[in-house]
Design a protein around this motif. Structure first.
Motif, PDB file in Angstrom:
ATOM      1  N   ARG A  25       8.607   0.296 -21.917  1.00  0.00           N
ATOM      2  CA  ARG A  25       7.881   1.498 -22.319  1.00  0.00           C
ATOM      3  C   ARG A  25       6.395   1.347 -22.057  1.00  0.00           C
ATOM      4  N   ALA A  26       5.748   2.474 -21.895  1.00  0.00           N
ATOM      5  CA  ALA A  26       4.330   2.474 -21.574  1.00  0.00           C
ATOM      6  C   ALA A  26       3.450   2.191 -22.781  1.00  0.00           C
ATOM      7  N   ASN A  27       3.897   2.558 -23.977  1.00  0.00           N
ATOM      8  CA  ASN A  27       2.962   2.529 -25.101  1.00  0.00           C
ATOM      9  C   ASN A  27       3.541   1.999 -26.415  1.00  0.00           C
ATOM     10  N   ASN A  28       4.484   1.082 -26.377  1.00  0.00           N
ATOM     11  CA  ASN A  28       4.991   0.527 -27.630  1.00  0.00           C
ATOM     12  C   ASN A  28       3.984  -0.458 -28.215  1.00  0.00           C
TER      13      ASN A  28
ATOM     14  N   CYS B 230       3.957  -3.563 -23.796  1.00  0.00           N
ATOM     15  CA  CYS B 230       3.739  -2.251 -23.187  1.00  0.00           C
ATOM     16  C   CYS B 230       3.030  -2.394 -21.838  1.00  0.00           C
ATOM     17  N   ASP B 231       3.081  -1.333 -21.060  1.00  0.00           N
ATOM     18  CA  ASP B 231       2.444  -1.329 -19.738  1.00  0.00           C
ATOM     19  C   ASP B 231       0.957  -1.632 -19.827  1.00  0.00           C
TER      20      ASP B 231
ATOM     21  N   CYS C 150       0.490  -5.383 -20.076  1.00  0.00           N
ATOM     22  CA  CYS C 150       0.847  -6.055 -18.822  1.00  0.00           C
ATOM     23  C   CYS C 150      -0.121  -5.691 -17.698  1.00  0.00           C
ATOM     24  N   ASP C 151      -0.544  -4.431 -17.657  1.00  0.00           N
ATOM     25  CA  ASP C 151      -1.494  -4.023 -16.627  1.00  0.00           C
ATOM     26  C   ASP C 151      -2.816  -4.777 -16.779  1.00  0.00           C
ATOM     27  N   LEU C 152      -3.217  -5.036 -18.018  1.00  0.00           N
ATOM     28  CA  LEU C 152      -4.429  -5.819 -18.245  1.00  0.00           C
ATOM     29  C   LEU C 152      -4.263  -7.219 -17.657  1.00  0.00           C
ATOM     30  N   TRP C 153      -3.138  -7.884 -17.944  1.00  0.00           N
ATOM     31  CA  TRP C 153      -2.914  -9.227 -17.416  1.00  0.00           C
ATOM     32  C   TRP C 153      -2.821  -9.226 -15.893  1.00  0.00           C
ATOM     33  N   ASP C 154      -2.357  -8.126 -15.313  1.00  0.00           N
ATOM     34  CA  ASP C 154      -2.274  -8.040 -13.856  1.00  0.00           C
ATOM     35  C   ASP C 154      -3.654  -8.036 -13.201  1.00  0.00           C
ATOM     36  N   THR C 155      -4.702  -7.698 -13.955  1.00  0.00           N
ATOM     37  CA  THR C 155      -6.055  -7.656 -13.388  1.00  0.00           C
ATOM     38  C   THR C 155      -6.769  -9.001 -13.477  1.00  0.00           C
ATOM     39  N   VAL C 156      -6.222  -9.931 -14.250  1.00  0.00           N
ATOM     40  CA  VAL C 156      -6.867 -11.233 -14.442  1.00  0.00           C
ATOM     41  C   VAL C 156      -6.673 -12.080 -13.189  1.00  0.00           C
ATOM     42  N   SER C 157      -7.750 -12.715 -12.777  1.00  0.00           N
ATOM     43  CA  SER C 157      -7.700 -13.553 -11.584  1.00  0.00           C
ATOM     44  C   SER C 157      -7.411 -14.999 -11.990  1.00  0.00           C
TER      45      SER C 157
END
Length: 164
Positions: free
Chosen positions: A125-128, A137-138, A141-148
Motif C-alpha cells: 500500500r502507498a500510505n499504511n 508504505c511506498d 521505501c521511496d525515501l530509501w530508494d533515494t539514498v546513495s
C-alpha cells in the motif's frame, strides 16, 4: 522489505517471476526485551523453515500452531527451491498446499504473501502506517530508494577465475 519490493519490481519488469513474502509472527517475549519494537526481524523465519528449535517459538508465543506454520513455510520454500514456484513441485510430505491460499507472483497488483499461522495474501500500500505496516508504505521505501550507497548501482566485473 523495501529492497525486496525494489528487486521484485525489477524482476517483474524484466519478465521474470518474483514472489514476495513477509513473516507476520508475534515473537512475544523477545520483542519486549529490546528497547524498541523489533517486529519480525531478518532471519526470524529460518528456524521455522528448517523445523529446528521450534520449541523456542512455542516459548515465545504459547498457544500458536508453530508446527503448522513451520509445515507451511518449509513446504512452500522447498517447492520454490525445487521448481521456481512456491505453489508447485512434487515435494514429498507437503500436504499443507490445499489448506493455504496460493502464493501470487509479484506483478502490477503488488501482492505479497503474509506468512502467519493462517497465511493471507496482502497488497503493498502507498500510505499504511504503524502499527498497520507489515510491509512499509511506498513513501518510506521511496525515501530509501533515494539514498546513495557506495555499493549500489555498481557494475563490477568478476575476476576471470570466477566460474559462473
Amino acid at each position: 522489505h523495501c529492497s525486496n519490493r525494489r528487486a521484485a519490481t525489477a524482476w517483474h519488469k524484466a519478465g521474470l517471476p518474483a514472489y514476495v513474502y513477509s513473516l507476520d509472527f508475534n515473537l512475544g517475549k523477545i520483542d519486549k526485551l529490546a528497547p524498541f519494537h523489533l517486529g519480525d526481524f531478518h532471519s526470524s523465519d529460518i528456524l521455522l523453515v528448517f523445523k529446528t528449535f521450534l520449541w523456542v517459538y512455542e516459548l515465545l508465543s504459547p498457544g500458536t500452531n508453530i508446527q503448522g506454520l513451520s509445515d507451511i513455510i518449509s513446504c512452500q520454500w522447498t517447492s520454490f527451491a525445487y521448481s521456481g514456484d512456491p505453489n508447485s513441485g512434487d515435494v514429498p510430505n507437503c500436504g499443507t498446499r490445499s489448506t493455504v491460499p496460493t502464493w501470487p507472483q509479484y506483478d502490477e497488483r503488488r501482492l505479497f504473501y503474509s506468512l502467519r499461522p493462517t497465511p493471507i495474501v496482502e497488497q503493498l500500500r502507498a500510505n499504511n502506517r504503524y502499527p498497520d505496516d507489515e510491509f512499509p508504505c511506498d513513501e518510506k521505501c521511496d525515501l530509501w530508494d533515494t539514498v546513495s550507497y557506495p555499493w549500489r548501482d555498481q557494475h563490477i566485473t568478476p575476476p576471470s577465475w570466477v566460474v559462473v
